[in-house]
Write a protein that holds these residues in place. Structure first.
Motif, mmCIF file in Angstrom:
data_model
loop_
_atom_site.group_PDB
_atom_site.id
_atom_site.type_symbol
_atom_site.label_atom_id
_atom_site.label_comp_id
_atom_site.label_asym_id
_atom_site.label_seq_id
_atom_site.Cartn_x
_atom_site.Cartn_y
_atom_site.Cartn_z
ATOM 1 N N GLY A 43 0.830 -1.203 0.000
ATOM 2 C CA GLY A 43 0.000 0.000 0.000
ATOM 3 C C GLY A 43 0.859 1.245 0.000
ATOM 4 N N LEU A 44 0.509 2.217 -0.852
ATOM 5 C CA LEU A 44 1.263 3.468 -0.969
ATOM 6 C C LEU A 44 0.298 4.642 -0.918
ATOM 7 C CD1 LEU A 44 3.621 2.481 -3.931
ATOM 8 C CD2 LEU A 44 4.200 2.455 -1.506
ATOM 9 N N ALA A 45 0.739 5.733 -0.296
ATOM 10 C CA ALA A 45 -0.086 6.937 -0.246
ATOM 11 C C ALA A 45 0.792 8.134 0.038
ATOM 12 C CB ALA A 45 -1.170 6.817 0.818
ATOM 13 N N VAL A 46 0.265 9.322 -0.287
ATOM 14 C CA VAL A 46 0.905 10.599 0.055
ATOM 15 C C VAL A 46 -0.126 11.436 0.799
ATOM 16 C CG1 VAL A 46 1.988 12.696 -0.796
ATOM 17 C CG2 VAL A 46 2.441 10.524 -1.936
ATOM 18 N N LEU A 47 0.271 11.954 1.968
ATOM 19 C CA LEU A 47 -0.593 12.804 2.772
ATOM 20 C C LEU A 47 -0.017 14.209 2.801
ATOM 21 C CD1 LEU A 47 -1.028 10.447 5.878
ATOM 22 C CD2 LEU A 47 -2.409 10.498 3.796
ATOM 23 N N ASP A 48 -0.888 15.228 2.864
ATOM 24 C CA ASP A 48 -0.392 16.593 2.996
ATOM 25 C C ASP A 48 -0.116 16.886 4.467
ATOM 26 O OD1 ASP A 48 -2.821 17.098 4.208
ATOM 27 O OD2 ASP A 48 -3.681 18.175 2.502
ATOM 28 N N THR A 49 0.231 18.129 4.772
ATOM 29 C CA THR A 49 0.605 18.473 6.148
ATOM 30 C C THR A 49 -0.580 18.449 7.097
ATOM 31 O OG1 THR A 49 0.409 20.810 5.530
ATOM 32 C CG2 THR A 49 2.614 19.829 5.461
ATOM 33 N N ASN A 50 -1.790 18.402 6.558
ATOM 34 C CA ASN A 50 -2.987 18.256 7.392
ATOM 35 C C ASN A 50 -3.419 16.795 7.500
ATOM 36 O OD1 ASN A 50 -3.349 21.069 7.901
ATOM 37 N ND2 ASN A 50 -4.148 21.290 5.821
ATOM 38 N N LEU A 51 -2.547 15.895 7.031
ATOM 39 C CA LEU A 51 -2.802 14.453 7.049
ATOM 40 C C LEU A 51 -4.023 14.085 6.230
ATOM 41 C CD1 LEU A 51 -1.931 13.538 10.757
ATOM 42 C CD2 LEU A 51 -0.431 13.671 8.753
ATOM 43 N N ARG A 52 -4.216 14.816 5.137
ATOM 44 C CA ARG A 52 -5.257 14.470 4.175
ATOM 45 C C ARG A 52 -4.632 13.683 3.028
ATOM 46 N NH1 ARG A 52 -9.979 17.226 4.977
ATOM 47 N NH2 ARG A 52 -9.858 18.982 6.431
ATOM 48 N N PHE A 53 -5.389 12.726 2.510
ATOM 49 C CA PHE A 53 -4.883 11.913 1.411
ATOM 50 C C PHE A 53 -4.808 12.757 0.137
ATOM 51 C CE2 PHE A 53 -6.324 8.544 4.235
ATOM 52 C CZ PHE A 53 -5.341 7.579 4.080
ATOM 53 N N VAL A 54 -3.609 12.849 -0.426
ATOM 54 C CA VAL A 54 -3.400 13.515 -1.707
ATOM 55 C C VAL A 54 -3.376 12.490 -2.830
ATOM 56 C CG1 VAL A 54 -1.806 14.945 -3.052
ATOM 57 C CG2 VAL A 54 -2.125 15.383 -0.614
ATOM 58 N N ARG A 55 -2.811 11.341 -2.511
ATOM 59 C CA ARG A 55 -2.729 10.256 -3.484
ATOM 60 C C ARG A 55 -2.701 8.938 -2.731
ATOM 61 N NH1 ARG A 55 1.698 9.539 -8.391
ATOM 62 N NH2 ARG A 55 0.428 8.141 -9.629
ATOM 63 N N VAL A 98 -10.513 4.336 -4.051
ATOM 64 C CA VAL A 98 -9.502 5.406 -4.071
ATOM 65 C C VAL A 98 -10.160 6.770 -3.927
ATOM 66 C CG1 VAL A 98 -7.791 6.561 -5.527
ATOM 67 C CG2 VAL A 98 -7.834 4.061 -5.409
ATOM 68 N N GLU A 99 -11.266 6.988 -4.649
ATOM 69 C CA GLU A 99 -11.920 8.301 -4.651
ATOM 70 C C GLU A 99 -12.412 8.698 -3.259
ATOM 71 O OE1 GLU A 99 -12.958 5.706 -6.546
ATOM 72 O OE2 GLU A 99 -11.679 6.225 -8.263
ATOM 73 N N ALA A 100 -12.738 7.706 -2.438
ATOM 74 C CA ALA A 100 -13.259 8.006 -1.104
ATOM 75 C C ALA A 100 -12.167 8.481 -0.148
ATOM 76 C CB ALA A 100 -13.946 6.772 -0.531
ATOM 77 N N HIS A 101 -10.902 8.397 -0.556
ATOM 78 C CA HIS A 101 -9.784 8.833 0.287
ATOM 79 C C HIS A 101 -9.346 10.263 -0.006
ATOM 80 C CE1 HIS A 101 -9.480 4.465 0.731
ATOM 81 N NE2 HIS A 101 -8.715 4.644 1.782
ATOM 82 N N ILE A 102 -9.323 10.644 -1.287
ATOM 83 C CA ILE A 102 -8.706 11.906 -1.697
ATOM 84 C C ILE A 102 -9.387 13.089 -1.009
ATOM 85 C CG2 ILE A 102 -8.100 13.367 -3.650
ATOM 86 C CD1 ILE A 102 -6.707 10.599 -3.525
ATOM 87 N N GLY A 103 -8.550 13.927 -0.354
ATOM 88 C CA GLY A 103 -9.052 15.114 0.323
ATOM 89 C C GLY A 103 -9.560 14.866 1.724
ATOM 90 N N ARG A 104 -9.582 13.605 2.164
ATOM 91 C CA ARG A 104 -10.073 13.281 3.499
ATOM 92 C C ARG A 104 -8.909 12.906 4.410
ATOM 93 N NH1 ARG A 104 -14.593 8.881 3.027
ATOM 94 N NH2 ARG A 104 -15.012 9.569 5.171
ATOM 95 N N THR A 105 -9.093 13.117 5.696
ATOM 96 C CA THR A 105 -8.035 12.836 6.662
ATOM 97 C C THR A 105 -8.054 11.366 7.064
ATOM 98 O OG1 THR A 105 -9.434 13.308 8.567
ATOM 99 C CG2 THR A 105 -8.248 15.161 7.576
ATOM 100 N N ILE A 106 -6.968 10.962 7.719
ATOM 101 C CA ILE A 106 -6.893 9.595 8.251
ATOM 102 C C ILE A 106 -8.045 9.344 9.222
ATOM 103 C CG2 ILE A 106 -5.555 8.095 9.761
ATOM 104 C CD1 ILE A 106 -3.068 9.100 8.535
ATOM 105 N N ARG A 107 -8.331 10.329 10.052
ATOM 106 C CA ARG A 107 -9.397 10.156 11.047
ATOM 107 C C ARG A 107 -10.749 9.956 10.381
ATOM 108 N NH1 ARG A 107 -9.495 10.549 16.334
ATOM 109 N NH2 ARG A 107 -7.336 11.299 16.332
ATOM 110 N N GLU A 108 -10.943 10.569 9.219
ATOM 111 C CA GLU A 108 -12.205 10.410 8.508
ATOM 112 C C GLU A 108 -12.300 9.053 7.807
ATOM 113 O OE1 GLU A 108 -13.263 15.011 7.279
ATOM 114 O OE2 GLU A 108 -11.766 13.902 6.124
#
Length: 623
Positions: free
Chosen positions: A283-295, A308-318
């Motif tokens: 599993g691979l992913a990139v998170l921004d500084t707010n821990l939101r999924f970018v990829r 995949v679409e359900a992750h983009i822009g959402r945080t780990i907690r979400e």
């Protein structure tokens, strides 16, 4: 008019002519054939701050204004001499004015002749061409610079006429196309253009001519002299005349083959990286500084149980709230310190699979921007839930295997010690007692042998080694011997062999492997059936091509256990674990052996209670 004699009272026409000449900016004079000045208009006098009296009567070459310029004097004397011979020479003379200005004069010398054709006077005239010569010199310099730039430029430069033919080319273009200048000049540019690129190029040049565009840039292919293809960036524009009509095209052509090849390589490598990223089992992913999924790749999305679409822009907690409390603080430390965290084990549930705890092995690396600032986190995750389950099962298996081995070994050790002690005591009742001890030693050794045999088959399965099972085997010959041996090993149980069907054909099997399967099934019935219970081994022929063997016990049956999972490696139902010890490999090994013979092994509850394990094998055929 100007004549060789100066009159005291000129006529009206002469005065008018004088006034006209004096208003001209052109220098006009009259000399004798040898160059002595007879008259001059006002223009040179005003320029030189002289009067007529200062110059009339003097030789023109002896005036002070070019005495410091021997070259000018020589050119002037040469012009006078040539004029006397009938020429009309023209020469540039450079003079220095009293105020220090440098002036360039365009001098003409013409001869006046009498009726006999003899030269009577010379008429020198000059125009100040200082500015014109400066402009001309500047134009020449520009032309020379342009020519030098055009010829030696590293890129290809060309002029193309409105018919599309090369009219001027530089060495750079010749090098790109592999032709000499003579070969290119005059031929259509389309002759060296790739056929697939001709139409778009012609359409764009038409737009240049009609004025709908001033220039264009196009990446196109040219065909070199050797037939190879070169990619080039063409920048084209049109040169127009004063009326706005197109005169010719200007083209700058740069070889971009290497860049195109590099871009192709990069695109291919990026595509390969993208394919690896999307389909890697990690599993691979990139998170921004707010821990939101970018990829995120498909594997990690699958682990989280969401697309995949359900992750983009959402945080780990979400997305995975169950692991947020454990993961977020550590990830924020990575963002703050820039230090990676490797091999972090995270456990929790996913939104898509509540109630099932899962385990991931993750690494978090800082992602840096162009100025080395941290702009996010790169995540790699491997789900190790199954690995941890297997490790737990193996730990359990090792514990059970130790128990399985220790029990017969303890019996063997105890029986051997008793035999030694009885031998030393030489008791009178030793023969009967010794026979019991020997039976116990044999039974223990038999159990150890079966454990070792099952372990050997397990090792072969894990290595992918093919199982035996292609020989003809008669069950009516094998089963009686097996039942007899099992009765000796389990004397407290009643093991019955049902009547064989008539004309039972041989099955496709392997004698040793089949015996091992029957022993495992009998051992399983002994462990989980009733103490001192009864088991029946039966044979039937459901179809012409199949012969089946069943081992049925009188115990509690499967007790709700999944019939398919019973044959999983190390699996033991909870109720079974409480009733008897076991390693969880006997049924797994048995199914592997049966399937290697081309048969099936199933489990079910018996009609009258107990469990039934059924082996079905194909009838042996020479084909």
């Amino acid at each position: 008019m100007l004549t060789g004699q100066r009159t005291a009272s000129p006529s009206t026409s002469e005065a008018d002519l004088r006034r006209v000449l004096d208003t001209l900016a052109t220098f006009v004079g009259l000399t004798t054939p040898d160059g002595t000045i007879l008259d001059v208009n006002e223009a040179p006098l005003r320029l030189l701050h002289l009067s007529r009296e200062d110059v009339v009567g003097r030789h023109i070459a002896q005036l002070e204004l070019w005495q410091d310029n021997p070259a000018a004097v020589a050119a002037l004397e040469s012009a006078l001499a040539r004029a006397v011979t009938g020429e009309t020479p023209r020469v540039d003379l450079t003079i220095i004015l009293p105020d220090g200005r440098r002036v360039v004069l365009d001098l003409h010398v013409a001869a006046l002749r009498d009726e006999a054709g003899r030269v009577t006077h010379l008429v020198p005239s000059a125009v100040d061409v200082t500015e014109r010569r400066s402009v001309e010199a500047d134009l020449r310099e520009r032309e020379e610079r342009f020519r030098a730039t055009f010829d030696v430029a590293a890129v290809g430069l060309a002029h193309v006429d409105l018919d599309g033919r090369w009219s001027r080319v530089n060495d750079g273009l010749c090098a790109i196309l592999g032709y000499s200048r003579d070969e290119l000049l005059g031929i259509p540019a389309t002759d060296v253009t790739h056929p697939d690129d001709v139409a778009v190029d012609l359409a764009l040049t038409t737009q240049l001519v009609d004025g709908s565009r001033d220039s264009y840039t196009l990446e196109k292919r040219y065909v070199r002299a050797d037939g190879s293809i070169v990619w080039a960036e063409l920048q084209a524009s049109v040169v127009r005349d004063a009326a706005g009509a197109a005169r010719y095209f200007v083209a700058a052509i740069r070889d971009v083959t290497q860049r195109r090849e590099a871009e192709f390589t990069i695109r291919r490598q990026l595509a390969e990286i993208e394919t690896i990223y999307r389909h890697t089992p990690i599993g691979l992913a990139v998170l921004d500084t707010n821990l939101r999924f970018v990829r995120i790749n498909e594997r990690l999305a699958e682990m989280n149980g969401l697309p995949v679409e359900a992750h983009i822009g959402r945080t780990i907690r979400e997305v995975v709230p169950a692991v947020a409390d454990e993961a977020e603080p550590a990830m924020r430390r990575v963002l703050q310190t820039g230090e990676p965290l490797v091999g972090i084990e995270i456990s929790g549930e996913t939104t898509a699979d509540p109630g099932n705890s899962r385990t991931w092995l993750e690494s978090w690396m800082p992602v840096r921007g162009r100025r080395d600032e941290i702009i996010g986190i790169s995540v790699t995750a491997e789900e190790i839930t199954e690995r941890r389950r297997i490790e737990q099962l193996r730990d359990t298996f090792i514990g059970m295997l130790s128990h399985e081995l220790r029990t017969p070994m303890t019996s063997l050790y105890a029986a051997s010690q008793l035999l030694r002690r009885r031998d030393s005591e030489a008791a009178t009742d030793a023969p009967g007692r010794d026979e019991d001890l020997v039976d116990e030693v044999v039974a223990g050794a038999e159990r150890l042998q079966r454990i070792v045999e099952n372990l050997l088959v397990l090792a072969r399965v894990e290595r992918g080694v093919a199982m035996p099972g292609a020989d003809p085997v008669l069950l009516q010959r094998v089963l009686p011997g097996v039942v007899k041996a099992e009765r000796r090993l389990w004397p407290e149980h009643r093991i019955e062999l049902a009547t064989f069907p008539p004309n039972l054909p041989p099955v496709r099997s392997d004698t040793d492997a089949l015996v091992q399967v029957i022993r495992n099934l009998v051992s399983n019935a002994v462990k989980y059936g009733r103490p001192q219970g009864r088991m029946v081994i039966d044979v039937d022929r459901p179809t012409q091509d199949i012969v089946c063997l069943s081992v049925a016990d009188d115990g509690p049956g499967l007790a709700g256990a999944d019939p398919d999972r019973l044959f999983d490696l190390y699996y033991r139902a909870a109720d079974a674990s409480r009733r008897a010890a076991g390693a969880g490999i006997g049924l797994f090994v048995s199914r592997a052996l049966v399937e290697g013979m081309g048969g099936t092994l199933t489990a079910s509850d018996g009609e009258d209670g107990g469990a039934v394990f059924r082996v079905c094998l194909p009838v042996f055929s020479e084909d």
